[in-house]
Design a protein around this motif. Structure first.
Motif, mmCIF file in Angstrom:
data_model
loop_
_atom_site.group_PDB
_atom_site.id
_atom_site.type_symbol
_atom_site.label_atom_id
_atom_site.label_comp_id
_atom_site.label_asym_id
_atom_site.label_seq_id
_atom_site.Cartn_x
_atom_site.Cartn_y
_atom_site.Cartn_z
ATOM 1 N N SER A 167 1.139 4.407 -2.109
ATOM 2 C CA SER A 167 0.532 5.606 -2.507
ATOM 3 C C SER A 167 1.953 6.194 -3.052
ATOM 4 O O SER A 167 1.540 7.150 -3.649
ATOM 5 C CB SER A 167 0.443 5.541 -0.886
ATOM 6 N N GLN A 168 2.846 6.106 -3.304
ATOM 7 C CA GLN A 168 4.689 6.439 -3.254
ATOM 8 C C GLN A 168 4.684 7.005 -4.537
ATOM 9 O O GLN A 168 4.983 7.994 -5.163
ATOM 10 C CB GLN A 168 5.370 5.210 -2.825
ATOM 11 N N TRP A 171 0.443 -1.505 -0.119
ATOM 12 C CA TRP A 171 0.452 -0.070 -0.068
ATOM 13 C C TRP A 171 1.158 1.638 0.273
ATOM 14 O O TRP A 171 0.322 1.967 -0.721
ATOM 15 C CB TRP A 171 -0.972 0.360 1.628
ATOM 16 N N PHE A 172 1.862 0.578 0.778
ATOM 17 C CA PHE A 172 2.812 2.646 0.815
ATOM 18 C C PHE A 172 3.512 2.391 0.012
ATOM 19 O O PHE A 172 3.442 3.619 -0.836
ATOM 20 C CB PHE A 172 4.219 1.567 1.893
#
Lengths: 115, 414
Positions: A34-35, A30-31
């Motif tokens: 998002s990045q 997820w991280f």
């Protein structure tokens, strides 16, 4: 450019019996997603929802608490993004991390009212 | 901003949290504690998606602690029967218990609880992997090649035993300790072996399990009551084995025996660490099985090449091992060692004593070795017959390919 909402639907995380290791890996995905959006300059905002569900229905306004375990499909959260069209959002949604858990993404356009 | 999370942070933290909270709230509340810790990870995994906290570990610790307190408050307000903990339990949950040394102490208590003789041996390993190593039932099932249902049953049984026998959450003291530490070392070694000799179809080594066993053993070495020669010997043994992990398979994902391993691929830092540990381990006159096993692996590592291996020394170590704890796999290994040093009469003497059924899933090793024996004594028919039985019994695909290559060699060269 238009506003779109990506709605995430699937089984609740808590009911899937994920191990700590799996949760951490998932969070990493997820991280990364998002990045990736940040790097591409895609503005995105959203929320994750907890699993408690209270449904109110009927003229009697009957309230009923539903356990997430009873439902295979609950809305787990959403992102709103600014994009050209559905196809562009589809491309963004390809990186949604939870397809392997049977979850899916529903893309909807935010309606704009002319004043 | 990006904070790189430590690999396995959640998993390792799970064991820490469960242990510390158990120390505070007691073994009787293990279920509540495990749920609280699980909830904490869920919360973290979702709320850290956007941004991770500056100090992830502290965040997790605090959240888990609060979660448990919440649960207790809720139980209290619902007038449910709360277990006998001091009414003012919030004051016990002081931060002092969350200091590094205290966390390790709590984890050691948990290891000794998991390896308590009152628990069934099969339940011990499952309970340890779940509670201390933070594996899920699914992960344990896949690591131990057991159905998930069975794993769940074993966990339930372990927890029930802990409850009904009122196990104390502590590190045994005095005379009790040496007796109990044996079973702790045994469980750690079992976990390591499960990883090292993976029976999975496609994966030969499960580094996760090996790493976990090493981590648990390290904990024993940090505590003055448990840093005994035997613990050092086990640690050395696992270092030596791990040093050769990457050399077990070649670039084509083919299994390599010791003879064909690229010795340059061995990890020398691990070998050095193993040697250091071994020096500490031999400060005793009583050698354990771990001492001998470590000495054997060290002997293999010492040899500049396969041909110069000192087979006699190795055979002697195996004899000592077999004396301490007679086992079919030692007999088989001794037979193989004798094959290496071309002592075929003695090799046969050991083969004769083996009932391959005792080796269960690994019986193919016996048939494969016996095929080698026939090959070396120019009995083509025997060699082919036994290699076929080995092929029939083997389950791991890499091992299977290894045997197939051997068969082709026999057909061509005998």
């Amino acid at each position: 450019m238009k506003q779109f909402m990506m709605i995430f639907i699937g089984e609740d995380y808590a009911d899937l019996g994920l191990s700590p290791e799996e949760m951490q890996n998932r969070m990493g995905k997820w991280f990364a997603w998002s990045q990736k959006m940040d790097a591409a300059g895609i503005k995105h905002e959203g929320e994750a929802l907890t699993s408690k569900i209270r449904r109110i229905s009927g003229v009697e306004r009957t309230a009923k608490d539903i356990a997430s375990t009873e439902l295979k499909e609950i809305v787990g959260g959403y992102y709103t993004v600014t994009a050209k069209d559905f196809d562009a959002v589809e491309e963004i949604a390809k990186d949604f991390p939870d397809y392997d858990l049977g979850s899916y993404v529903e893309i909807r356009e935010v309606m704009v009212f002319d004043h | 901003m990006e904070t790189k999370l430590i690999d396995h942070l959640f998993r390792n933290h799970s064991g820490k949290m469960v242990s510390v909270l158990t120390r505070i709230f007691g073994l009787s509340n293990l279920e509540i504690i495990e749920d609280a810790v699980q909830d904490t990870f869920l919360k973290a995994s979702i709320s850290w998606r956007k941004e991770q906290p500056k100090n992830p570990e502290a965040w997790l610790t605090k959240a888990a602690k609060n979660r448990v307190l919440d649960i207790f408050r809720k139980l209290k307000s619902e007038q449910k029967h709360i277990p006998e903990i001091i009414a003012d339990f919030e004051s016990i949950a002081t931060d002092e218990l969350f200091l590094e040394a205290e966390i390790e102490d709590a984890q050691l208590r948990m290891i000794f609880t998991a390896c308590h003789p009152k628990l069934d041996a099969k339940d011990q390993i499952v309970f340890a992997l779940k509670t201390i190593a933070g594996f899920s039932t699914k992960e344990i099932a896949s690591a131990l090649l057991t159905k998930e249902e069975t794993i769940k049953k074993r966990l339930l049984r372990a927890k029930k035993t802990i409850k009904t026998t009122n196990l104390e959450f502590k590190i045994p003291q005095g005379k009790e300790l040496p007796k109990r530490i044996g079973s702790v070392l045994n469980v750690i070694y079992l976990i390591f072996n499960e990883g090292f000799h993976s029976n999975k179809k496609e994966i030969l080594v499960q580094k996760e399990l090996c790493g976990e066993a090493i981590r648990l053993c390290k904990m024993l070495l940090k505590n003055k009551h448990t840093q005994i020669p035997e613990s050092y010997a086990l640690f050395a043994l696992m270092c030596f084995h791990s040093a050769r992990l990457d050399a077990k398979i070649n670039t084509e994902n083919e299994l390599l025996d010791l003879k064909n391993q690229d010795r340059n691929k061995w990890s020398f830092p691990l070998i050095q660490l193993g040697n250091m540990m071994m020096n500490k381990a031999v400060e005793t006159s009583q050698f354990s099985r771990y001492h001998y096993e470590a000495a054997i692996v060290a002997e293999h590592i010492k040899a500049p090449n396969f041909e110069q291996t000192d087979w006699n020394k190795i055979l002697n170590y195996y004899k000592c091992l077999h004396k301490i704890q007679p086992s079919t796999s030692y007999l088989l290994t001794m037979a193989v060692v004798c094959l290496q040093s071309e002592n075929y009469i003695k090799a046969n003497y050991y083969f004769e004593q083996i009932n391959p059924d005792d080796l269960a899933q690994r019986s193919y090793l016996f048939y494969g070795a016996k095929a080698d024996y026939f090959a070396k004594t120019n009995n083509k028919k025997g060699a082919l017959k036994f290699i076929d039985i080995a092929l029939e019994k083997v389950s791991n695909n890499l091992e299977k390919k290894f045997l197939e290559r051997k068969k082709i060699y026999f057909l061509k060269n005998l």
